[in-house]
Structures are given as structure tokens and as C-alpha cells.
Design an enzyme around this catalytic site. Structure first.
Site, PDB file in Angstrom:
ATOM      1  N   LYS A   1      -6.053   7.412  -4.359  1.00  0.00           N
ATOM      2  CA  LYS A   1      -7.096   6.683  -5.080  1.00  0.00           C
ATOM      3  C   LYS A   1      -6.590   6.158  -6.422  1.00  0.00           C
ATOM      4  CE  LYS A   1     -10.563   6.992  -2.144  1.00  0.00           C
ATOM      5  NZ  LYS A   1     -11.658   7.945  -2.141  1.00  0.00           N
TER       6      LYS A   1
ATOM      7  N   ARG B   1      -9.250  14.349   3.564  1.00  0.00           N
ATOM      8  CA  ARG B   1      -8.958  13.080   4.246  1.00  0.00           C
ATOM      9  C   ARG B   1      -7.747  12.455   3.562  1.00  0.00           C
ATOM     10  NH1 ARG B   1     -10.701   7.639   3.678  1.00  0.00           N
ATOM     11  NH2 ARG B   1     -11.016   6.562   5.679  1.00  0.00           N
TER      12      ARG B   1
END
Length: 491
Positions: A417, A452
Site C-alpha cells: 500500500k 491478503r
């Protein structure tokens, strides 16, 4: 004289306990089939507990049970209600052999209104309920403040269900569960088991514009990727055909299906028994067609907000859903980061509303996974606060009107991210493995059941070590099979 309208009889309220331990891999389906037959018999389920996996009592030489309870509304009196429940047991193949022995389905009346009933075939409240944690724990989910009839336990009058539960010696192995695929070697998610293994969800991008820099592979290469990931230790593959990076344009359901469906069909066609398939979509149509093609989980970044048909569709098809916290959509979410009482409280409250909506749509608690939505409608500081406060996020609430999220499993997706890049200075997303590994370790420490990730090999190693530190004192605990061809990470 004015004629009075006929009085409508209020329905009776009853609490029914259900349990199953035959056949082992069909326990959840047995319970769901019983609930469906109850509905078809005009027994309206108004409240539903979590499911708990429990060791057998009294007769120990049998498989573990799954147990839960539901509150129902019914026009039936107690004995006719008992007959209706026994008819459902018979329809589902229950054979009465030894007392307290194995059964396909077991349905017992625990409570009926506020009455105490003694009948040759029926005692209400159920006479053994106060010694059974597998009854009191789910009952506490739906009626924690209920007080039993005074004559039932005269030596301890006025106790609530919560107080009766707290008076028992707790079984530390008892945990609420979520079903992801009904196979013996694919574990139930046990959210309250301190020794549980963290599962790995591998990200498969079927998009040309993923933020992580990956491109969709050719279908001829995809089978090799799937096999490699499962060999390295992935538990789930999450297929996504829609970029949800900040500012992304939304695709139609038709375009998304064209991207993901061929890969899902190919993955399921490998006939691997250890394959769990997830679909990252907020479209009900995509969810339906992918489930029909073999998907097990719907991973909805909007928690059902972007398509009103999503929650009813998942309920109808009886699959598991990931409810993620997000505000707005990928084009608007970066402007929706104000949380007046803090990001943890805001996420907890707003996810609680999505859980309520899922239950109202007919999705049972054991088919729900939660995701706080790292990177979605959150600033860099808020992402860090959520990772720092995962254990706080999943605590039981102090406000009785707030939804209790503590018994649901959590999926966290920090992989590559943008906030990781800002903190580490690594601009290109595909090189953020070390920062991702640190974030993933924080997820395990905070109690996540699933992480994830993009980089399967490296994150399997990070998660296994984090599990060894935070989940078990035995370094060999739940160690997954590792492909002999897998090479050590050098990234």
C-alpha cells in the site's frame, strides 16, 4: 355499539439450540439446511448466534460438534413445536442411537416465552442447559440479559444468561467459527482460538492497471502461478478484475466478469482439493456468476454498499462474504477521511452497521469475515493507527447497543500500500516487500485470521514466524507443507 376489531395474537417466542457432528465436513450445511426447513415450516428466525466448535460431552468417542442457537417466532404451542423440530431432524436423516451420541442434526427447545414447562416429552427451560457451555455461550450472543423463570433455578434467582455463563469453568478450545470451504483439510476460521494459524490470501490481479504494478498473466501461465502459490503455502487465491486504487474509474460488471471468470474457471479446473477461491467484487452479478463457476468467498470492498443486491445474493447462494470498511468509492474515498471520534471507533461502528445489514439480508454470522479497509478512506496516520489498534478494534464493545465484532474473523490487506511506500521511501510498489512484511507482522500480532498479500513466498515466511511468536509456543505448530521447489526469499 362500535364493533371492536379482532385482536391479533402475538406470536410466541422460543429459543432453539442446534448442533451437528455428522458428517464432519457437512456440519455447517446440516445446520443451514435445518434453518431453511424451519423457515419453510413458518418458524421465523429473528436472532441467530455464532457457531461454536465444541468437544463432545458425556460420550467422548465422536467428532467435535458445531453448536448454536436461534430465537424464533411461532404460532405453535410447545409440544407441536417439538413435533415440528423432530420432523425436521428426521428429514435431515437423524438416527437416534445412543444418548448424546453422534447426530446429523439436533434441535432442542431451550426457552419458550417466559414459561416453565414440565411435560413427559419436554422440559423448558432445557434442564441441562446451565451445565453446558456450548449452549450458554451462543445463548449469550443473542440474549445476554435474559433472566430464566424463577422456579427453574430457585437457588440462584435473578441471574442473567451472561452471569450463568461466567459461573462456568470455560473450555479454552471453544471458539466461534466461520466456514470458507466444507472440506476436512481446509480449516474453519476459529476467531477466538489463541493457537490458530494465520491464513494467506494471495492476490491475483486480472487487471492491466493495478496499483501494485502487476499485469494480468496469459491464461497459459496462470495455472503455473496457481500451483506455485499453493505449493508455497497460500490458502486462498483472491481474483480481482477491477482496480480499486484511489481515483480509479469503475468498470461495468460485464467488463469485470470478462476479466476474472476465465481465470476462476481455470483455477477450479485444476481439481485441487485445497483450493479456496475468492472474488474481489462489489457487483452482485459478478458474485453470482463467479460463485456458479466455483468461487467460495465474495470479497466486497464496499461491504455491500455499492450494489443493493450484493448481500441478498450472497445470502441466497449461501457463501461467505468479506465485509470491508470503505466510504464512498475509489474516486471519492480520499476526501472522506474525517472520523470525529477516531478512526478505530468510526470503523468499528460503521462495520457494525454492515454486519447488521448482512444479518437482515439473511447472511448468518458464520458466513461473515471483516476487513477494516487499510488504505480505503484513511490517511497514512489512520492506516498506522488501525494496524496499531487491531486488538482494540476487535474487543467487545462497552456500549450494549453497538454490534459486537469480537467473534468475527478479520482479514487485513496492507500489501504494497501507498502508506508503506511513503514511510519507507520505496516508490515502486512491487519492491515494498520488507515494509509489507512488517505490516503483516503487525496484523498477526493484532489477531488477524487472514492476511491478503501479493508476494506469497516472502509473506508466508513472515507470517509463519509471526505465528510462532504470537500464536504458539511450539515452532512446529500447524506448519504447512512447503513445495520442494520453493526457493528461499532473497527479495
Amino acid at each position: 355499539m362500535e364493533e371492536k376489531p379482532p385482536q391479533t395474537r402475538l406470536p410466541n417466542k422460543a429459543v432453539v439450540a442446534f448442533g451437528s457432528n455428522m458428517t464432519f465436513t457437512r456440519r455447517v450445511e446440516n445446520i443451514e439446511a435445518a434453518l431453511k426447513l424451519m423457515k419453510e415450516s413458518n418458524l421465523r428466525v429473528t436472532k441467530l448466534s455464532h457457531l461454536y466448535e465444541t468437544k463432545p460431552m458425556y460420550h467422548h468417542a465422536q467428532d467435535p460438534f458445531l453448536n448454536g442457537v436461534c430465537e424464533i417466532e411461532t404460532e405453535l404451542n410447545p409440544v407441536p413445536l417439538l413435533h415440528a423440530l423432530q420432523h425436521i431432524e428426521n428429514e435431515l436423516g437423524r438416527k437416534r442411537t445412543i444418548a448424546n451420541g453422534p447426530r446429523t442434526i439436533d434441535l432442542d427447545i431451550l426457552l419458550y416465552n417466559d414459561e416453565q414447562i414440565s411435560h413427559p416429552r419436554l422440559d423448558v427451560p432445557h434442564k441441562l442447559m446451565l451445565e453446558r457451555e456450548f449452549v450458554l455461550r451462543p445463548l449469550n450472543d443473542i440474549l445476554p440479559d435474559h433472566v430464566l423463570p424463577r422456579g427453574f433455578a430457585p437457588e440462584i434467582p435473578g441471574r442473567t444468561i451472561r452471569e450463568h455463563l461466567n459461573a462456568l469453568t470455560h473450555d479454552p478450545s471453544m471458539s466461534s467459527i466461520v466456514m470458507i470451504r466444507p472440506l476436512r483439510h481446509i480449516p474453519l476460521l476459529r476467531s477466538q482460538d489463541p493457537t490458530r494459524r494465520t491464513l494467506i490470501m494471495a492476490i491475483f490481479n486480472a487487471t492491466p492497471d493495478s496499483f501494485s504494478g502487476e499485469k494480468a498473466p496469459k491464461e497459459t501461465d496462470a495455472r503455473m502461478i496457481f500451483g506455485k502459490w499453493f505449493g508455497e503455502g497460500a490458502d486462498i487465491i483472491d481474483f480481482g478484475g477491477q482496480s480499486t486504487r484511489p481515483g480509479a474509474e469503475l468498470l461495468s460488471a460485464e467488463e469485470e466478469l470478462a476479466r476474472v471468470l476465465p481465470y476462476i474457471t481455470q483455477c477450479r479446473g485444476m481439481n485441487r482439493q485445497d483450493t479456496v477461491v475468492s472474488v474481489d467484487t462489489f457487483y452482485a452479478r459478478v458474485a453470482r456468476e463467479c460463485i456458479e463457476a466455483g468461487a467460495d468467498i465474495i470479497n466486497d470492498v464496499s461491504g455491500g454498499l455499492l450494489d443493493d443486491e450484493m448481500l441478498p445474493t450472497v445470502a441466497e447462494l449461501n457463501k461467505t462474504i468479506v465485509l470491508m470498511h470503505m466510504r464512498g468509492n475509489p474516486k471519492t474515498m480520499t476526501s472522506l477521511t474525517e472520523y470525529p471520534d477516531g478512526v478505530v471507533n468510526g470503523v468499528r461502528r460503521e462495520l457494525g452497521e454492515r454486519v447488521k445489514a448482512a444479518h437482515k439480508a439473511g447472511i448468518p454470522p458464520w458466513r461473515i469475515i471483516l476487513d477494516p479497509g487499510i488504505g480505503f478512506a484513511k490517511t497514512e496516520a489512520q492506516n498506522l493507527e488501525l494496524l496499531r489498534s487491531l486488538a482494540e478494534l476487535r474487543k467487545p464493545p462497552s456500549d450494549p447497543d453497538e454490534v459486537d465484532l469480537s467473534k468475527y474473523p478479520w482479514l487485513i490487506g496492507p500489501s504494497r500500500k501507498g502508506f508503506i511506500g511513503k514511510i519507507t521511501g520505496v516508490e515502486e510498489a512491487k519492491w515494498r516487500q520488507f515494509g509489507t512484511a512488517a505490516a503483516v507482522t503487525a496484523c498477526v500480532a493484532g489477531g488477524a485470521e487472514i492476511v491478503r498479500v501479493h508476494d506469497v513466498t516472502q509473506m508466508v515466511e513472515a507470517v509463519r514466524l509471526a505465528d510462532g511468536i504470537y500464536r504458539s509456543r511450539d515452532s512446529s505448530f500447524n506448519k504447512p507443507a512447503r513445495s520442494k521447489s520453493a526457493s528461499p526469499s532473497r527479495a
